[in-house]
Design a protein around this motif. Structure first.
Motif, PDB file in Angstrom:
ATOM      1  N   HIS A  44      -2.725   6.325   8.943  1.00 22.92           N
ATOM      2  CA  HIS A  44      -3.595   6.948   9.951  1.00 22.92           C
ATOM      3  C   HIS A  44      -3.019   8.284  10.437  1.00 22.92           C
ATOM      4  O   HIS A  44      -3.712   9.304  10.442  1.00 22.92           O
ATOM      5  N   ARG A  45      -1.742   8.268  10.815  1.00 24.34           N
ATOM      6  CA  ARG A  45      -1.128   9.454  11.437  1.00 24.34           C
ATOM      7  C   ARG A  45      -0.821  10.556  10.433  1.00 24.34           C
ATOM      8  O   ARG A  45      -1.044  11.743  10.709  1.00 24.34           O
ATOM      9  N   GLU A  46      -0.313  10.191   9.273  1.00 21.93           N
ATOM     10  CA  GLU A  46       0.137  11.192   8.298  1.00 21.93           C
ATOM     11  C   GLU A  46      -0.902  11.505   7.239  1.00 21.93           C
ATOM     12  O   GLU A  46      -0.626  12.290   6.330  1.00 21.93           O
ATOM     13  N   ARG A  47      -2.078  10.912   7.332  1.00 17.76           N
ATOM     14  CA  ARG A  47      -3.177  11.155   6.378  1.00 17.76           C
ATOM     15  C   ARG A  47      -2.704  10.907   4.947  1.00 17.76           C
ATOM     16  O   ARG A  47      -2.804  11.752   4.051  1.00 17.76           O
ATOM     17  N   ILE A  48      -2.176   9.714   4.719  1.00 19.60           N
ATOM     18  CA  ILE A  48      -1.645   9.326   3.416  1.00 19.60           C
ATOM     19  C   ILE A  48      -2.771   9.267   2.391  1.00 19.60           C
ATOM     20  O   ILE A  48      -3.854   8.732   2.660  1.00 19.60           O
ATOM     21  N   THR A  49      -2.494   9.795   1.186  1.00 18.80           N
ATOM     22  CA  THR A  49      -3.489   9.769   0.115  1.00 18.80           C
ATOM     23  C   THR A  49      -3.093   8.845  -1.039  1.00 18.80           C
ATOM     24  O   THR A  49      -3.948   8.302  -1.729  1.00 18.80           O
ATOM     25  N   VAL A  50      -1.795   8.679  -1.270  1.00 19.22           N
ATOM     26  CA  VAL A  50      -1.300   7.884  -2.400  1.00 19.22           C
ATOM     27  C   VAL A  50      -0.479   6.723  -1.861  1.00 19.22           C
ATOM     28  O   VAL A  50       0.477   6.936  -1.113  1.00 19.22           O
ATOM     29  N   LEU A  51      -0.856   5.494  -2.246  1.00 15.41           N
ATOM     30  CA  LEU A  51      -0.157   4.310  -1.762  1.00 15.41           C
ATOM     31  C   LEU A  51      -0.046   3.275  -2.889  1.00 15.41           C
ATOM     32  O   LEU A  51      -0.876   2.381  -3.026  1.00 15.41           O
ATOM     33  N   PRO A  52       0.977   3.394  -3.741  1.00 14.43           N
ATOM     34  CA  PRO A  52       1.200   2.387  -4.776  1.00 14.43           C
ATOM     35  C   PRO A  52       1.943   1.175  -4.209  1.00 14.43           C
ATOM     36  O   PRO A  52       2.590   1.263  -3.163  1.00 14.43           O
ATOM     37  N   GLY A  53       1.866   0.064  -4.942  1.00 17.90           N
ATOM     38  CA  GLY A  53       2.592  -1.128  -4.524  1.00 17.90           C
ATOM     39  C   GLY A  53       2.073  -2.350  -5.245  1.00 17.90           C
ATOM     40  O   GLY A  53       1.057  -2.291  -5.954  1.00 17.90           O
ATOM     41  N   PRO A  54       2.732  -3.489  -5.078  1.00 17.58           N
ATOM     42  CA  PRO A  54       2.238  -4.734  -5.675  1.00 17.58           C
ATOM     43  C   PRO A  54       0.956  -5.186  -4.980  1.00 17.58           C
ATOM     44  O   PRO A  54       0.656  -4.742  -3.863  1.00 17.58           O
ATOM     45  N   PRO A  55       0.178  -6.080  -5.610  1.00 13.43           N
ATOM     46  CA  PRO A  55      -1.091  -6.526  -5.010  1.00 13.43           C
ATOM     47  C   PRO A  55      -0.950  -7.074  -3.594  1.00 13.43           C
ATOM     48  O   PRO A  55      -1.863  -6.920  -2.769  1.00 13.43           O
ATOM     49  N   THR A  56       0.200  -7.713  -3.286  1.00 12.63           N
ATOM     50  CA  THR A  56       0.368  -8.291  -1.950  1.00 12.63           C
ATOM     51  C   THR A  56       0.331  -7.238  -0.844  1.00 12.63           C
ATOM     52  O   THR A  56      -0.053  -7.545   0.287  1.00 12.63           O
ATOM     53  N   VAL A  57       0.737  -5.999  -1.156  1.00 18.42           N
ATOM     54  CA  VAL A  57       0.683  -4.927  -0.161  1.00 18.42           C
ATOM     55  C   VAL A  57      -0.756  -4.699   0.286  1.00 18.42           C
ATOM     56  O   VAL A  57      -1.065  -4.646   1.489  1.00 18.42           O
ATOM     57  N   TYR A  58      -1.664  -4.584  -0.677  1.00 19.07           N
ATOM     58  CA  TYR A  58      -3.064  -4.305  -0.346  1.00 19.07           C
ATOM     59  C   TYR A  58      -3.728  -5.516   0.297  1.00 19.07           C
ATOM     60  O   TYR A  58      -4.546  -5.362   1.219  1.00 19.07           O
ATOM     61  N   GLN A  59      -3.366  -6.708  -0.167  1.00 16.47           N
ATOM     62  CA  GLN A  59      -3.950  -7.908   0.425  1.00 16.47           C
ATOM     63  C   GLN A  59      -3.539  -8.039   1.886  1.00 16.47           C
ATOM     64  O   GLN A  59      -4.356  -8.395   2.739  1.00 16.47           O
ATOM     65  N   SER A  60      -2.280  -7.717   2.188  1.00 11.97           N
ATOM     66  CA  SER A  60      -1.822  -7.829   3.578  1.00 11.97           C
ATOM     67  C   SER A  60      -2.513  -6.798   4.465  1.00 11.97           C
ATOM     68  O   SER A  60      -2.803  -7.081   5.635  1.00 11.97           O
ATOM     69  N   ILE A  61      -2.800  -5.622   3.918  1.00 12.87           N
ATOM     70  CA  ILE A  61      -3.526  -4.604   4.691  1.00 12.87           C
ATOM     71  C   ILE A  61      -4.960  -5.051   4.934  1.00 12.87           C
ATOM     72  O   ILE A  61      -5.493  -4.942   6.052  1.00 12.87           O
TER      73      ILE A  61
END
Length: 418
Positions: free
Chosen positions: A269-286
Motif C-alpha cells: 500500500h505505502r510503497e506502491r509495490i508492483t512485483v511480488l514473487p513468492g510461494p503460493p502460501t504467500v498469496y493465500q495468506s494475503i
C-alpha cells in the motif's frame, strides 16, 4: 541491451542509467542507484583494507535488509566469492559452512530474531585467540550489520559505522573491480541438504547475471517497478531473481526481513509495490487476511510462484482480487537457478499446471533410469543442459561428476513430464 559480464560492471551501468532512481527502499537505508554504488565502493574499500582479495570467500549471515544488498555487492566488487548463510541455521550449521568454504570474512547481523549469531559462534569455539572466532583459522575479518541493534559490543570485530574510516581509496577499489571477469566465480550457495549433507554450488558472474536477465525478461521488469523481496536473500530466488534482477533493470529493491502478512500489506500500500514473487502460501495468506480490504493493492502487476502445487483457482483469485496482471510459475534449483518459466501470454491453465518452458539458454530432457530420453507425457528425471549450469560443487569433484554427466546434462533428481 547486452547483459554485463560482471556484477561490478552491472552496478556501474545501473548507477549511470538509473542514477537518481530508488535502488533500495528500506527503513534503515534508502538509496538511489548512484548512492548504492557509492556505499558499495566504500565497503569494498574496507574489505580490501582487511586483506580480502579476488577469490576469497566472504560469508554473509543476515536477513533481507538494504545492508545485505550493499555487503553482497561489495564482496563481488573486489572479486571475492559471496557465501550467503541461512539465517535460521544453528551456530553449528553456520560454523560448518564457514569451515567448508574457508571464508576469510564474515558479515553478520548484530542481532536478528533475538539471536546474536556471532556470540553464539564464539560460545561454541571458546574465547578467540588470534582470530575473530576460535576454530576458524581462515576467518580474519568480522563486520556486524545493524539490524536490531541489541547486541553488546564484541572485541575483534568491526561495526558498520567504522567502515568509512577504514576504507581504501576509490581508485584501489576501481582497480579491483576492473580485474573481475565474467568467468570468475561469483557465489557459493549451499544447498538445503534435504537428501544428505549440503553441497556448495559455485556459479560465475556471467551465469548469475544471465539467469537474472532471463527472469527479468519473462517478467518484463523495468525501472518503473518496485520489487518486494520476501524470498530470503540467502536463497538464489531472493539474491539472483531479486537483487540482480533489480540491478539489471533499475527496479527498486524493497526487502522484507521476516514475512508477515500485515507488514506486506502495509508495504504494498505505502510503497506502491508492483512485483511480488513468492510461494503460493504467500498469496493465500494475503487473500485470507481480513485487513486486505483496508489496503490499496492496485499497484501489483507481477507475481512469480512455484515450489509447490499452484491451484488454478488461486491464479484466478490473484488476478481478480489482488490486481495482478501477470501470474507466472517457474522451476529451478540452486545448481541452475531458473530453468523454466511461464510467459505473460500463457493462460491460467498453463500457469497452474506447468512450470513453463525452458529459459536462460537451458535445454530440458526427461530421462528414464537408463538416462535415455522418454516420450512426451511420460514421467522421468528432469535433465538440464546449458551455459548457466553451475561451475560445480566446491571441493567435491566426484559429486560434480555424478551430477553433471559427460555430455553436460545436469541430473536434477526431480521428476517431471513434458
Amino acid at each position: 541491451m547486452d547483459v554485463p559480464e560482471t556484477v561490478p560492471a552491472a552496478l556501474d551501468l545501473a548507477a549511470e542509467r538509473f542514477a537518481e532512481r530508488a535502488a533500495v527502499v528500506d527503513p534503515a537505508l534508502r538509496l538511489t542507484f548512484r548512492e548504492l554504488r557509492e556505499q558499495v565502493r566504500e565497503l569494498a574499500g574496507f574489505l580490501l583494507a582487511e586483506g580480502v582479495r579476488a577469490g576469497d570467500r566472504v560469508a554473509l549471515n543476515s536477513p533481507n535488509t538494504g545492508h545485505w544488498v550493499v555487503a553482497a555487492l561489495a564482496a563481488l566488487h573486489v572479486g571475492a566469492v559471496l557465501v550467503p548463510i541461512n539465517t535460521r541455521f544453528t551456530a553449528a550449521e553456520t560454523r560448518d559452512v564457514l569451515v567448508r568454504s574457508s571464508a576469510s570474512a564474515l558479515v553478520v547481523a548484530d542481532t536478528f530474531l533475538g539471536r546474536d549469531r556471532l556470540r553464539e559462534l564464539r560460545a561454541q569455539g571458546g574465547e578467540p585467540t588470534g582470530t575473530p572466532v576460535s576454530g576458524l583459522p581462515a576467518l580474519r575479518t568480522v563486520l556486524r550489520i545493524p539490524v536490531e541493534g541489541a547486541a553488546a559490543p564484541l572485541p575483534r570485530c568491526a561495526d558498520w559505522a567504522e567502515v568509512g574510516d577504514r576504507s581504501l581509496p576509490a581508485d584501489r577499489v576501481d582497480e579491483a573491480a576492473a580485474r573481475v571477469r565474467g568467468t570468475d566465480p561469483s557465489d557459493l550457495l549451499y544447498t538445503s541438504g534435504t537428501t544428505g549433507r549440503s553441497k556448495g554450488v559455485l556459479s560465475a558472474h556471467r551465469q548469475a547475471l544471465a539467469v537474472a536477465d532471463a527472469w527479468a525478461t519473462c517478467g518484463r521488469v523495468d525501472e518503473a517497478d518496485r520489487y518486494l523481496v520476501v524470498n530470503p536473500f540467502f536463497h538464489s530466488f531472493g539474491y539472483k531473481a531479486g537483487i540482480l534482477v533489480c540491478l539489471l533493470r533499475g527496479a527498486a529493491i524493497v526487502p522484507v526481513p521476516v514475512f508477515d502478512t500485515r507488514a506486506v500489506l502495509e508495504l504494498v500500500h505505502r510503497e506502491r509495490i508492483t512485483v511480488l514473487p513468492g510461494p503460493p502460501t504467500v498469496y493465500q495468506s494475503i487473500l485470507d487476511d481480513p485487513a486486505r480490504a483496508e489496503h490499496d493493492l492496485s499497484s501489483l502487476r507481477l507475481a512469480v510462484t512455484g515450489a509447490a502445487s499452484v491451484p488454478r483457482v488461486l491464479v484466478e483469485r490473484m488476478q481478480r482480487e489482488l490486481s495482478f496482471d501477470t501470474v507466472l510459475t517457474a522451476y529451478g534449483l540452486t545448481e541452475a537457478v531458473v530453468a523454466t518459466m511461464c510467459r505473460p501470454e500463457d493462460d491460467d491453465a498453463v500457469v497452474a499446471t506447468t512450470c513453463g518452458r525452458p529459459t536462460a539458454g537451458f535445454e530440458l530432457r526427461i530421462a528414464g533410469a537408463d538416462g535415455r530420453a522418454l516420450p512426451t507425457g511420460e514421467v522421468g528425471e528432469v535433465l538440464l543442459r546449458g551455459p548457466n549450469t553451475m561451475l560445480g560443487y566446491r571441493d567435491e569433484p566426484a559429486q560434480t561428476r555424478a551430477a553433471v554427466d559427460a555430455d553436460g546434462w545436469l541430473h536434477t533428481g526431480d521428476l517431471g513430464r513434458v
